[in-house]
Enzyme design. Structure first.
Site, PDB file in Angstrom:
ATOM      1  N   HIS A  26       4.015   2.646  12.941  1.00  0.00           N
ATOM      2  CA  HIS A  26       3.087   3.738  13.191  1.00  0.00           C
ATOM      3  C   HIS A  26       3.705   4.813  14.092  1.00  0.00           C
ATOM      4  CE1 HIS A  26      -0.932   1.912  11.705  1.00  0.00           C
ATOM      5  NE2 HIS A  26       0.101   1.417  11.029  1.00  0.00           N
ATOM      6  N   ASP A  32       3.463  -6.429   3.318  1.00  0.00           N
ATOM      7  CA  ASP A  32       3.271  -5.336   4.270  1.00  0.00           C
ATOM      8  C   ASP A  32       4.362  -5.422   5.333  1.00  0.00           C
ATOM      9  OD1 ASP A  32       2.064  -3.220   5.807  1.00  0.00           O
ATOM     10  OD2 ASP A  32       0.099  -3.819   5.057  1.00  0.00           O
ATOM     11  N   GLU A  43      -5.059   2.051   2.704  1.00  0.00           N
ATOM     12  CA  GLU A  43      -5.023   0.842   3.522  1.00  0.00           C
ATOM     13  C   GLU A  43      -5.179   1.161   4.997  1.00  0.00           C
ATOM     14  OE1 GLU A  43      -3.047  -2.417   5.936  1.00  0.00           O
ATOM     15  OE2 GLU A  43      -2.652  -0.268   5.826  1.00  0.00           O
ATOM     16  N   GLU A  44      -4.550   2.251   5.436  1.00  0.00           N
ATOM     17  CA  GLU A  44      -4.503   2.562   6.865  1.00  0.00           C
ATOM     18  C   GLU A  44      -5.855   3.007   7.435  1.00  0.00           C
ATOM     19  OE1 GLU A  44      -2.162   1.740   8.644  1.00  0.00           O
ATOM     20  OE2 GLU A  44      -0.268   1.844   7.560  1.00  0.00           O
ATOM     21  N   ASP A  79       6.106   1.463   6.416  1.00  0.00           N
ATOM     22  CA  ASP A  79       4.756   0.912   6.366  1.00  0.00           C
ATOM     23  C   ASP A  79       3.919   1.828   5.462  1.00  0.00           C
ATOM     24  OD1 ASP A  79       2.281  -0.238   6.789  1.00  0.00           O
ATOM     25  OD2 ASP A  79       2.149   0.319   8.906  1.00  0.00           O
ATOM     26  N   HIS A 130       0.820  -1.214   0.000  1.00  0.00           N
ATOM     27  CA  HIS A 130       0.000   0.000   0.000  1.00  0.00           C
ATOM     28  C   HIS A 130       0.849   1.256   0.000  1.00  0.00           C
ATOM     29  CE1 HIS A 130       0.215   0.971   4.406  1.00  0.00           C
ATOM     30  NE2 HIS A 130       0.154  -0.334   4.604  1.00  0.00           N
TER      31      HIS A 130
END
Length: 361
Positions: free
Chosen positions: A325, A237, A214-215, A182, A68
């Site tokens: 994250h 991922d 995606e997130e 990510d 992504h």
């Protein structure tokens, strides 16, 4: 300064690009630039996911390799009278990793530097100092003296905000530090898979995909998979390693540098047994290292892809990534390269009969 080879330069360009969910234009353009020389055609879904196709045999099985494009970040929601910005998180954030982080506000007229601020601890009472500071009480300081000045910088509600962290090769050059690993690492792997297949014969139609949003709910995976209607999907991922202080083996087993992670279970999908056994069988035969993992509290694009049409046998292959994250994450280059090697080897071994056998497993 470390001189970057082609793969590292690509990863730098991808991770330095700014693109929160719904604002993926910059990383999408970077991915297009790198993948286009190895694709027979490029198309897009209606949300902006990039779909690059490489045809081995025109009537061969459709193999989707997806990472992504979006990264976790923030969105401006308000400008107060003193020129401070209120914001909304876009994607999952933990408040303890946010304070005092440098950010970039991306406006239609250019980029504006800023920092995430809050009330200083010196004026909080003892009980308040013991508690994590809440995101709703944070703001972004862009050095404006008033709302009017902030507006004159070009800032307005809806603008994207991203953390600042330049791509860095660490002292041990196997370790790579950047924001947005990510999941720009997944996009890099999709590019490298098509690159490795450029002059290779295989009986499949391969799709290297950069999905959007995606997130915030695996949205681009949903639309891209409807466009492709794949027969097999491999989602690439990032995953959680267990090799930093404080993590027990019960919480996470994987280590950086020990191979890509084969996700057997997560909150969005139970790994398809046939695909799992096929991929690990190829890895075992070729001596490519891998690690098993389960992530009961997370998910990947596979969670939506496997529900497309009549159902798509799918597997998530992840790269162990420290500090997910946050503004800065770390991966190991060997895991990146072994993921490419494994996926390319799997595609070369797939054909109509193998796909049918996997589907019925």
């Amino acid at each position: 300064m470390v001189e970057l080879d082609q793969s590292l330069q690509m990863l730098k360009d991808l991770t330095d690009a700014k693109g929160i969910p719904g604002n993926e234009a910059e990383p999408r353009q970077v991915m297009k630039t790198y993948i286009e020389p190895f694709a027979d055609q490029i198309q897009y879904d209606g949300l902006g996911s990039l779909i690059a196709e490489k045809v081995g045999e025109a009537d061969g099985p459709k193999i989707m390799v997806a990472g992504h494009l979006d990264e976790v970040g923030f969105m401006v929601t308000q400008i107060d009278e003193k020129g401070f910005l209120r914001f909304q998180t876009v994607g999952g954030w933990w408040s303890q990793v946010m304070l005092a982080q440098r950010v970039t506000v991306v406006t239609n007229s250019g980029e504006v530097p800023g920092v995430i601020g809050s009330k200083p601890p010196h004026i909080l009472d003892a009980d308040a100092r013991k508690k994590p500071f809440e995101i709703k009480d944070m703001f972004i300081d862009i050095g404006a003296e008033s709302k009017e000045e902030a507006q004159s910088f070009g800032v307005r509600p809806g603008d994207m905000v991203v953390p600042v962290c330049d791509f860095t090769v660490m002292k041990n050059p196997k370790y790579l530090l950047a924001k947005a690993l990510d999941n720009r690492i997944g996009c890099a792997i999709a590019i490298d898979v098509l690159k490795q297949l450029k002059n290779e014969a295989h009986p499949n139609r391969v799709y290297g995909v950069g999905t959007v949003q995606e997130e915030v709910g695996l949205r681009g995976a949903t639309t891209a998979a409807h466009v492709i209607q794949p027969d097999i999907a491999l989602t690439v991922d990032t995953g959680i390693p267990g090799d930093t202080p404080g993590i027990t083996e019960k919480e996470a087993l994987s280590e950086l540098g020990k191979g890509p992670q084969i996700i057997i279970y997560d909150a969005s999908m139970v790994a398809h047994k046939g695909v799992r056994d096929f991929v690990t069988g190829v890895a075992d035969k070729l001596g490519i290292p891998y690690q098993f993992d389960a992530v009961p509290g997370g998910g990947t694009d596979s969670g939506k892809i496997h529900l497309t049409g009549k159902g798509v046998p799918s597997l998530s292959i992840t790269i162990a990534t420290r500090y997910l994250h946050t503004a800065a994450s770390i991966i190991h280059r060997d895991d990146y390269e072994n993921a490419v090697k494994l996926i390319v080897a799997c595609i070369k071994e797939l054909d109509k009969e193998k796909v049918q056998a996997i589907t019925l497993d």
